[in-house]
Design a protein around this motif. Sequence first.
Motif, PDB file in Angstrom:
ATOM      1  N   MET A  14       3.859   4.070  -4.761  1.00  0.00           N
ATOM      2  CA  MET A  14       4.753   2.931  -4.941  1.00  0.00           C
ATOM      3  C   MET A  14       3.942   1.643  -5.065  1.00  0.00           C
ATOM      4  N   HIS A  15       4.152   0.931  -6.150  1.00  0.00           N
ATOM      5  CA  HIS A  15       3.459  -0.331  -6.397  1.00  0.00           C
ATOM      6  C   HIS A  15       4.437  -1.463  -6.115  1.00  0.00           C
ATOM      7  N   PHE A  16       4.265  -2.130  -4.973  1.00  0.00           N
ATOM      8  CA  PHE A  16       5.126  -3.251  -4.607  1.00  0.00           C
ATOM      9  C   PHE A  16       4.686  -4.478  -5.386  1.00  0.00           C
ATOM     10  N   ILE A  68      -0.112   2.758   3.857  1.00  0.00           N
ATOM     11  CA  ILE A  68       0.319   1.420   3.481  1.00  0.00           C
ATOM     12  C   ILE A  68      -0.891   0.519   3.283  1.00  0.00           C
ATOM     13  N   SER A  69      -0.918  -0.183   2.169  1.00  0.00           N
ATOM     14  CA  SER A  69      -1.983  -1.144   1.895  1.00  0.00           C
ATOM     15  C   SER A  69      -1.940  -2.272   2.915  1.00  0.00           C
ATOM     16  N   GLU A  70      -3.114  -2.766   3.270  1.00  0.00           N
ATOM     17  CA  GLU A  70      -3.176  -3.897   4.198  1.00  0.00           C
ATOM     18  C   GLU A  70      -2.682  -5.188   3.564  1.00  0.00           C
ATOM     19  N   HIS A  71      -2.449  -5.185   2.252  1.00  0.00           N
ATOM     20  CA  HIS A  71      -1.956  -6.368   1.552  1.00  0.00           C
ATOM     21  C   HIS A  71      -0.436  -6.494   1.594  1.00  0.00           C
ATOM     22  N   THR A 118      -1.561  -4.741  -4.834  1.00  0.00           N
ATOM     23  CA  THR A 118      -2.252  -5.487  -5.884  1.00  0.00           C
ATOM     24  C   THR A 118      -2.509  -4.617  -7.114  1.00  0.00           C
ATOM     25  N   GLU A 119      -2.752  -5.288  -8.228  1.00  0.00           N
ATOM     26  CA  GLU A 119      -3.101  -4.588  -9.466  1.00  0.00           C
ATOM     27  C   GLU A 119      -4.425  -3.833  -9.314  1.00  0.00           C
ATOM     28  N   VAL A 120      -5.364  -4.407  -8.581  1.00  0.00           N
ATOM     29  CA  VAL A 120      -6.663  -3.756  -8.364  1.00  0.00           C
ATOM     30  C   VAL A 120      -6.462  -2.434  -7.630  1.00  0.00           C
ATOM     31  N   GLU A 121      -5.636  -2.451  -6.579  1.00  0.00           N
ATOM     32  CA  GLU A 121      -5.351  -1.222  -5.837  1.00  0.00           C
ATOM     33  C   GLU A 121      -4.678  -0.187  -6.740  1.00  0.00           C
ATOM     34  N   ASP A 148      -7.091   5.614 -11.228  1.00  0.00           N
ATOM     35  CA  ASP A 148      -8.381   6.196 -11.603  1.00  0.00           C
ATOM     36  C   ASP A 148      -8.724   7.402 -10.738  1.00  0.00           C
ATOM     37  N   LEU A 149      -8.466   7.310  -9.428  1.00  0.00           N
ATOM     38  CA  LEU A 149      -8.753   8.433  -8.530  1.00  0.00           C
ATOM     39  C   LEU A 149      -7.885   9.640  -8.867  1.00  0.00           C
ATOM     40  N   ILE A 150      -6.620   9.410  -9.169  1.00  0.00           N
ATOM     41  CA  ILE A 150      -5.726  10.506  -9.544  1.00  0.00           C
ATOM     42  C   ILE A 150      -6.165  11.106 -10.872  1.00  0.00           C
TER      43      ILE A 150
END
Length: 124
Positions: free
Chosen positions: A71-73, A91-94, A28-31, A37-39
């Motif tokens: 990687m932004h899917f 891996i994101s849960e999304h 997601t865009e939020v992720e 921001d964290l980086i």
Amino acid sequence: MDYRKAIDEAMLYCTTLPNFRCGLFIRTEVEYDIVCDLIDDAYINNFEMKPLHKGAGFVLTFNNGSTIYFMHFLNDVNDGVCAPRLHMVYISEHIPKEVIDTLINPMMIPYQLMDVIKIIGAGK
């Protein structure tokens, strides 16, 4: 998925193991905004950052040859974005299981010093 913990652990592996390749797959865009921001807050001045093809993420490179691929899917087809063989992924849960099985798992290879490949954050 705890993004701070995932990034810190990936940084630890990449700074201590030479030629280690790690991937962080988000959906997601939020992720994506959270990870950026964290980086930016903690690591922006310490590593070389390069954008990936078609704006689908970025890569951090380390002096010892290690890399972290963010990687932004954007969709299930993923517009042809690929990473080289990876030793560990978060891996994101999304991200759907089908995408994990068809796109991410084929990227995985064992690291020369590790017996186990950790896939973290894939579902519950």
